[in-house]
Design a protein around this motif. Sequence first.
Motif, PDB file in Angstrom:
ATOM      1  N   GLN A   1     -10.015 -25.017   0.074  1.00 41.46           N
ATOM      2  CA  GLN A   1      -8.841 -24.647   0.855  1.00 41.46           C
ATOM      3  C   GLN A   1      -8.374 -23.235   0.495  1.00 41.46           C
ATOM      4  OE1 GLN A   1      -7.580 -26.829   3.290  1.00 41.46           O
ATOM      5  NE2 GLN A   1      -9.508 -27.848   2.736  1.00 41.46           N
ATOM      6  N   PRO A   2      -7.648 -22.577   1.405  1.00 37.83           N
ATOM      7  CA  PRO A   2      -7.117 -21.247   1.105  1.00 37.83           C
ATOM      8  C   PRO A   2      -6.255 -21.263  -0.155  1.00 37.83           C
ATOM      9  CG  PRO A   2      -6.882 -21.728   3.442  1.00 37.83           C
ATOM     10  CD  PRO A   2      -7.340 -23.000   2.793  1.00 37.83           C
ATOM     11  N   GLY A   3      -6.439 -20.241  -0.965  1.00 38.90           N
ATOM     12  CA  GLY A   3      -5.640 -20.095  -2.173  1.00 38.90           C
ATOM     13  C   GLY A   3      -6.156 -20.847  -3.376  1.00 38.90           C
ATOM     14  N   GLU A   4      -7.186 -21.651  -3.212  1.00 40.17           N
ATOM     15  CA  GLU A   4      -7.688 -22.430  -4.345  1.00 40.17           C
ATOM     16  C   GLU A   4      -8.509 -21.566  -5.296  1.00 40.17           C
ATOM     17  OE1 GLU A   4      -7.897 -27.078  -3.270  1.00 40.17           O
ATOM     18  OE2 GLU A   4      -9.706 -25.947  -2.764  1.00 40.17           O
ATOM     19  N   ARG A   5      -8.497 -21.983  -6.548  1.00 44.51           N
ATOM     20  CA  ARG A   5      -9.357 -21.379  -7.567  1.00 44.51           C
ATOM     21  C   ARG A   5     -10.423 -22.409  -7.935  1.00 44.51           C
ATOM     22  NH1 ARG A   5      -7.948 -19.053 -13.657  1.00 44.51           N
ATOM     23  NH2 ARG A   5      -9.857 -17.813 -13.852  1.00 44.51           N
ATOM     24  N   ILE A   6     -11.675 -22.049  -7.706  1.00 36.51           N
ATOM     25  CA  ILE A   6     -12.793 -22.984  -7.848  1.00 36.51           C
ATOM     26  C   ILE A   6     -13.856 -22.359  -8.745  1.00 36.51           C
ATOM     27  CG2 ILE A   6     -14.540 -24.318  -6.616  1.00 36.51           C
ATOM     28  CD1 ILE A   6     -12.796 -23.976  -4.080  1.00 36.51           C
ATOM     29  N   VAL A   7     -14.424 -23.156  -9.614  1.00 37.02           N
ATOM     30  CA  VAL A   7     -15.530 -22.710 -10.468  1.00 37.02           C
ATOM     31  C   VAL A   7     -16.736 -23.600 -10.220  1.00 37.02           C
ATOM     32  CG1 VAL A   7     -16.374 -22.610 -12.848  1.00 37.02           C
ATOM     33  CG2 VAL A   7     -14.152 -21.625 -12.267  1.00 37.02           C
TER      34      VAL A   7
ATOM     35  N   ALA B   1     -22.531 -23.989 -14.302  1.00 36.62           N
ATOM     36  CA  ALA B   1     -23.995 -23.970 -14.299  1.00 36.62           C
ATOM     37  C   ALA B   1     -24.492 -23.570 -12.910  1.00 36.62           C
ATOM     38  CB  ALA B   1     -24.567 -25.322 -14.732  1.00 36.62           C
ATOM     39  N   GLY B   2     -23.797 -22.607 -12.322  1.00 36.74           N
ATOM     40  CA  GLY B   2     -24.040 -22.230 -10.931  1.00 36.74           C
ATOM     41  C   GLY B   2     -25.301 -21.453 -10.679  1.00 36.74           C
ATOM     42  N   GLY B   3     -25.994 -21.047 -11.744  1.00 38.66           N
ATOM     43  CA  GLY B   3     -27.318 -20.453 -11.607  1.00 38.66           C
ATOM     44  C   GLY B   3     -27.369 -19.284 -10.656  1.00 38.66           C
ATOM     45  N   THR B   4     -28.203 -19.419  -9.642  1.00 41.72           N
ATOM     46  CA  THR B   4     -28.441 -18.314  -8.720  1.00 41.72           C
ATOM     47  C   THR B   4     -27.438 -18.265  -7.568  1.00 41.72           C
ATOM     48  OG1 THR B   4     -30.075 -19.648  -7.530  1.00 41.72           O
ATOM     49  CG2 THR B   4     -30.889 -18.214  -9.274  1.00 41.72           C
ATOM     50  N   GLY B   5     -26.476 -19.179  -7.534  1.00 38.88           N
ATOM     51  CA  GLY B   5     -25.333 -19.002  -6.671  1.00 38.88           C
ATOM     52  C   GLY B   5     -25.345 -19.669  -5.317  1.00 38.88           C
ATOM     53  N   ASP B   6     -26.264 -20.609  -5.070  1.00 36.34           N
ATOM     54  CA  ASP B   6     -26.292 -21.191  -3.725  1.00 36.34           C
ATOM     55  C   ASP B   6     -25.058 -22.040  -3.435  1.00 36.34           C
ATOM     56  OD1 ASP B   6     -27.282 -22.891  -5.639  1.00 36.34           O
ATOM     57  OD2 ASP B   6     -29.017 -23.561  -4.487  1.00 36.34           O
ATOM     58  N   VAL B   7     -24.593 -22.826  -4.409  1.00 34.04           N
ATOM     59  CA  VAL B   7     -23.369 -23.603  -4.194  1.00 34.04           C
ATOM     60  C   VAL B   7     -22.156 -22.686  -4.162  1.00 34.04           C
ATOM     61  CG1 VAL B   7     -21.843 -25.345  -5.193  1.00 34.04           C
ATOM     62  CG2 VAL B   7     -24.298 -25.754  -5.105  1.00 34.04           C
ATOM     63  N   GLY B   8     -22.096 -21.734  -5.091  1.00 32.90           N
ATOM     64  CA  GLY B   8     -20.982 -20.800  -5.113  1.00 32.90           C
ATOM     65  C   GLY B   8     -20.829 -20.058  -3.803  1.00 32.90           C
ATOM     66  N   ALA B   9     -21.956 -19.657  -3.207  1.00 35.07           N
ATOM     67  CA  ALA B   9     -21.911 -18.948  -1.928  1.00 35.07           C
ATOM     68  C   ALA B   9     -21.314 -19.824  -0.837  1.00 35.07           C
ATOM     69  CB  ALA B   9     -23.311 -18.493  -1.531  1.00 35.07           C
ATOM     70  N   GLY B  10     -21.644 -21.124  -0.875  1.00 38.26           N
ATOM     71  CA  GLY B  10     -21.109 -22.038   0.127  1.00 38.26           C
ATOM     72  C   GLY B  10     -19.630 -22.333  -0.051  1.00 38.26           C
ATOM     73  N   LEU B  11     -19.141 -22.226  -1.280  1.00 38.78           N
ATOM     74  CA  LEU B  11     -17.733 -22.479  -1.557  1.00 38.78           C
ATOM     75  C   LEU B  11     -16.865 -21.253  -1.318  1.00 38.78           C
ATOM     76  CD1 LEU B  11     -18.153 -24.378  -4.954  1.00 38.78           C
ATOM     77  CD2 LEU B  11     -17.457 -25.409  -2.786  1.00 38.78           C
ATOM     78  N   ALA B  12     -17.464 -20.065  -1.354  1.00 41.69           N
ATOM     79  CA  ALA B  12     -16.714 -18.815  -1.369  1.00 41.69           C
ATOM     80  C   ALA B  12     -16.101 -18.491  -0.018  1.00 41.69           C
ATOM     81  CB  ALA B  12     -17.625 -17.669  -1.809  1.00 41.69           C
ATOM     82  N   GLY B  13     -15.063 -17.681  -0.070  1.00 42.39           N
ATOM     83  CA  GLY B  13     -14.408 -17.192   1.131  1.00 42.39           C
ATOM     84  C   GLY B  13     -13.392 -16.136   0.751  1.00 42.39           C
ATOM     85  N   PRO B  14     -12.954 -15.325   1.690  1.00 41.30           N
ATOM     86  CA  PRO B  14     -12.013 -14.246   1.367  1.00 41.30           C
ATOM     87  C   PRO B  14     -10.620 -14.733   0.991  1.00 41.30           C
ATOM     88  CG  PRO B  14     -12.342 -14.407   3.750  1.00 41.30           C
ATOM     89  CD  PRO B  14     -13.329 -15.341   3.120  1.00 41.30           C
ATOM     90  N   ASP B  15     -10.321 -15.999   1.276  1.00 47.90           N
ATOM     91  CA  ASP B  15      -8.981 -16.522   1.033  1.00 47.90           C
ATOM     92  C   ASP B  15      -8.900 -17.419  -0.191  1.00 47.90           C
ATOM     93  OD1 ASP B  15     -10.488 -18.580   2.019  1.00 47.90           O
ATOM     94  OD2 ASP B  15      -9.054 -19.223   3.558  1.00 47.90           O
ATOM     95  N   ARG B  16      -9.899 -17.385  -1.055  1.00 49.36           N
ATOM     96  CA  ARG B  16      -9.881 -18.202  -2.264  1.00 49.36           C
ATOM     97  C   ARG B  16     -10.705 -17.522  -3.358  1.00 49.36           C
ATOM     98  NH1 ARG B  16     -12.095 -20.909   1.996  1.00 49.36           N
ATOM     99  NH2 ARG B  16     -14.369 -21.166   2.048  1.00 49.36           N
ATOM    100  N   CYS B  17     -10.500 -17.966  -4.582  1.00 50.96           N
ATOM    101  CA  CYS B  17     -11.177 -17.380  -5.743  1.00 50.96           C
ATOM    102  C   CYS B  17     -12.281 -18.330  -6.205  1.00 50.96           C
ATOM    103  CB  CYS B  17     -10.166 -17.150  -6.863  1.00 50.96           C
ATOM    104  SG  CYS B  17     -10.886 -16.458  -8.361  1.00 50.96           S
ATOM    105  N   VAL B  18     -13.514 -17.892  -6.092  1.00 47.57           N
ATOM    106  CA  VAL B  18     -14.662 -18.711  -6.499  1.00 47.57           C
ATOM    107  C   VAL B  18     -15.446 -17.952  -7.561  1.00 47.57           C
ATOM    108  CG1 VAL B  18     -16.836 -19.737  -5.762  1.00 47.57           C
ATOM    109  CG2 VAL B  18     -14.825 -19.904  -4.294  1.00 47.57           C
TER     110      VAL B  18
END
Length: 240
Positions: free
Chosen positions: A60-66, A69-86
Amino acid sequence: MTGTPDNSFGFRAVAPDERRARIRRVFTGVAPRYDLMNDLMSFGLHRLWKRWLIAAVAPQPGERIVDLAGGTGDVGAGLAGPDRCVAICDPSVAMMEAGRKRALPHVQWIAGEAEALPFADNALDALTISFGIRNVTRLRDALAEMHRVLKPGGRAFCLEFSKPAFWLAPFYNLFSFQVIPRLGAFVANQPEAYAYLVESIRRFPDQEELAALFRDAGFAQVKYRNFSFGIVCLHIGYKG
């Protein structure tokens, strides 16, 4: 209860410090071909499993998510967005270097271990870990840290290989022990690393056992959902 795999490296008994060092070497060795090997080993299904994980998180917008063990970033990329901190947090610099080459937008990279997360108490709205929790050095400590850094009401998502349905197990075992190490030798030149990865799955707690460990760490409303007949399982827990 099979217990936690803290004193093993695959099927071999080792001290926790040796386990940690060996696992670091594994991921340093496999980093250059990690994503390709995941595609080959899972017939591309790992991408679908991770999409299901991301959908369950529903960032959701404004969320901070980690993504731990994110490795090469495929999950992180899917979680990311300009309105939240991943952020992707991983102890393997080699894995993160491979991920950085993808130049993922709206993603931070932080070096850190699951047993000593570099985040303040009650700091995160959500934390994910996919196919990484079985590689921590001390599983109970890692779960306790995940609980510590989440805000009250924060949620933890753990996607991991688990125990398949009984009718699938013989075929799954044949593929795991006979095909995957050979793929690791041919594609990544790392047969021992992929033999370890297969063995580590067999040593890891099953669905109910891992759910119990989540509860022991303080998580509430713990539930899980099997994917692909139990080959993979998504556990979800909330911080009360």
